[in-house]
Design a protein around this motif. Sequence first.
Motif, PDB file in Angstrom:
ATOM      1  N   GLU A  43       0.829  -1.210   0.000  1.00 18.94           N
ATOM      2  CA  GLU A  43       0.000   0.000   0.000  1.00 18.94           C
ATOM      3  C   GLU A  43       0.864   1.261   0.000  1.00 18.94           C
ATOM      4  O   GLU A  43       0.629   2.195  -0.767  1.00 18.94           O
ATOM      5  CB  GLU A  43      -0.926  -0.007   1.221  1.00 18.94           C
ATOM      6  CG  GLU A  43      -1.964   1.070   1.186  1.00 18.94           C
ATOM      7  CD  GLU A  43      -3.029   0.876   0.119  1.00 18.94           C
ATOM      8  OE1 GLU A  43      -3.619   1.881  -0.298  1.00 18.94           O
ATOM      9  OE2 GLU A  43      -3.270  -0.266  -0.298  1.00 18.94           O
ATOM     10  N   SER A  44       1.878   1.297   0.852  1.00 18.28           N
ATOM     11  CA  SER A  44       2.772   2.443   0.923  1.00 18.28           C
ATOM     12  C   SER A  44       3.521   2.630  -0.396  1.00 18.28           C
ATOM     13  O   SER A  44       3.657   3.747  -0.895  1.00 18.28           O
ATOM     14  CB  SER A  44       3.780   2.255   2.064  1.00 18.28           C
ATOM     15  OG  SER A  44       4.750   3.277   2.044  1.00 18.28           O
ATOM     16  N   THR A  45       3.996   1.535  -0.950  1.00 19.23           N
ATOM     17  CA  THR A  45       4.732   1.581  -2.217  1.00 19.23           C
ATOM     18  C   THR A  45       3.838   2.088  -3.334  1.00 19.23           C
ATOM     19  O   THR A  45       4.229   2.952  -4.121  1.00 19.23           O
ATOM     20  CB  THR A  45       5.288   0.186  -2.561  1.00 19.23           C
ATOM     21  OG1 THR A  45       6.118  -0.249  -1.473  1.00 19.23           O
ATOM     22  CG2 THR A  45       6.104   0.213  -3.834  1.00 19.23           C
ATOM     23  N   LYS A  46       2.610   1.560  -3.401  1.00 22.92           N
ATOM     24  CA  LYS A  46       1.657   1.967  -4.437  1.00 22.92           C
ATOM     25  C   LYS A  46       1.324   3.458  -4.299  1.00 22.92           C
ATOM     26  O   LYS A  46       1.313   4.183  -5.297  1.00 22.92           O
ATOM     27  CB  LYS A  46       0.389   1.126  -4.338  1.00 22.92           C
ATOM     28  CG  LYS A  46      -0.670   1.480  -5.364  1.00 22.92           C
ATOM     29  CD  LYS A  46      -1.856   0.555  -5.286  1.00 22.92           C
ATOM     30  CE  LYS A  46      -2.628   0.797  -4.009  1.00 22.92           C
ATOM     31  NZ  LYS A  46      -3.863   0.015  -3.923  1.00 22.92           N
ATOM     32  N   ASP A  47       1.074   3.910  -3.091  1.00 23.69           N
ATOM     33  CA  ASP A  47       0.728   5.314  -2.851  1.00 23.69           C
ATOM     34  C   ASP A  47       1.875   6.248  -3.230  1.00 23.69           C
ATOM     35  O   ASP A  47       1.665   7.287  -3.848  1.00 23.69           O
ATOM     36  CB  ASP A  47       0.339   5.539  -1.392  1.00 23.69           C
ATOM     37  CG  ASP A  47      -0.993   4.907  -1.024  1.00 23.69           C
ATOM     38  OD1 ASP A  47      -1.751   4.501  -1.941  1.00 23.69           O
ATOM     39  OD2 ASP A  47      -1.278   4.807   0.185  1.00 23.69           O
TER      40      ASP A  47
END
Length: 60
Positions: A43-47
């Motif tokens: 999630e952090s990487t995608k954001d």
Amino acid sequence: MAAERFERHKQPWNGEEAGKLRTLAGKGKGLKEIAKALGRSEESTKDFAKANAIAIAKKR
């Protein structure tokens, strides 16, 4: 199933991580593989990628 731990949880991204993300994404790596290499959640990487206009390949 135990939750996976991320060493960089809620820590700001640094230039080295951003560069590694760009490099891995440029090589066509998928979100899961990139997140694992960076020690970040998917999630952090995608954001972060979305906020910085970094395209990540969709792997199935």
